[in-house]
Design an enzyme around this catalytic site. Structure first.
Site, short mmCIF file in Angstrom:
data_model
loop_
_atom_site.label_atom_id
_atom_site.label_comp_id
_atom_site.label_asym_id
_atom_site.label_seq_id
_atom_site.Cartn_x
_atom_site.Cartn_y
_atom_site.Cartn_z
N ASN A 73 -6.18 32.01 8.11
CA ASN A 73 -5.58 30.76 8.59
C ASN A 73 -5.91 29.55 7.73
O ASN A 73 -5.52 28.43 8.06
CB ASN A 73 -5.97 30.51 10.06
CG ASN A 73 -7.45 30.30 10.25
OD1 ASN A 73 -8.25 30.58 9.37
ND2 ASN A 73 -7.82 29.81 11.41
N CYS A 74 -6.60 29.72 6.62
CA CYS A 74 -6.92 28.62 5.71
C CYS A 74 -5.65 28.18 4.97
O CYS A 74 -4.93 29.00 4.40
CB CYS A 74 -7.98 29.08 4.71
SG CYS A 74 -8.28 27.95 3.35
#
Length: 115
Positions: free
Chosen positions: A10-11
């Site tokens: 999710n970065c």
């Protein structure tokens, strides 16, 4: 070339890097620290090659939330322990291209290396 991209799914930077690789037809394996884990030997190899200072993401939320006492006097041993305990503290993405390690995402750099 065997390319492995390490990071957290999710970065935002990892998402950009994966999108760039996909758009340029570069084959890679993705290793999510949180889902797939991280062993001490692999981290030590990265530290030996890149240095703990380059790997530790001091600007990230996870690091900033640490108590001041944990941030003061950081050294190789304490930084490694922090990164093993909370892999989100490792700068992302980390790329291993046949043993050539790099950290971070730069379109210009990646264009030269992988396109």
């Amino acid at each position: 070339m065997t390319l492995t991209l390490y990071g957290i799914r999710n970065c935002d930077t990892v998402k950009k890097a994966r999108r760039w690789l996909d758009d340029h037809g570069v084959a890679y394996d993705f290793h999510d620290y949180r889902k797939d884990g991280l062993d001490a030997a692999r981290l030590q190899g990265w530290i030996d090659t890149l240095g703990w200072e380059k790997l530790l993401n001091r600007s990230g939320t996870t690091f900033r939330k640490l108590p001041e006492a944990a941030k003061e006097g950081l050294g190789a041993t304490s930084a490694k322990a922090l990164m093993l305990d909370q892999p989100a503290m490792i700068r992302r993405p980390l790329v291993d291209a046949d043993g050539d390690l790099s950290v971070g995402f730069s379109v210009d750099d990646w264009q030269q290396r992988f396109a």
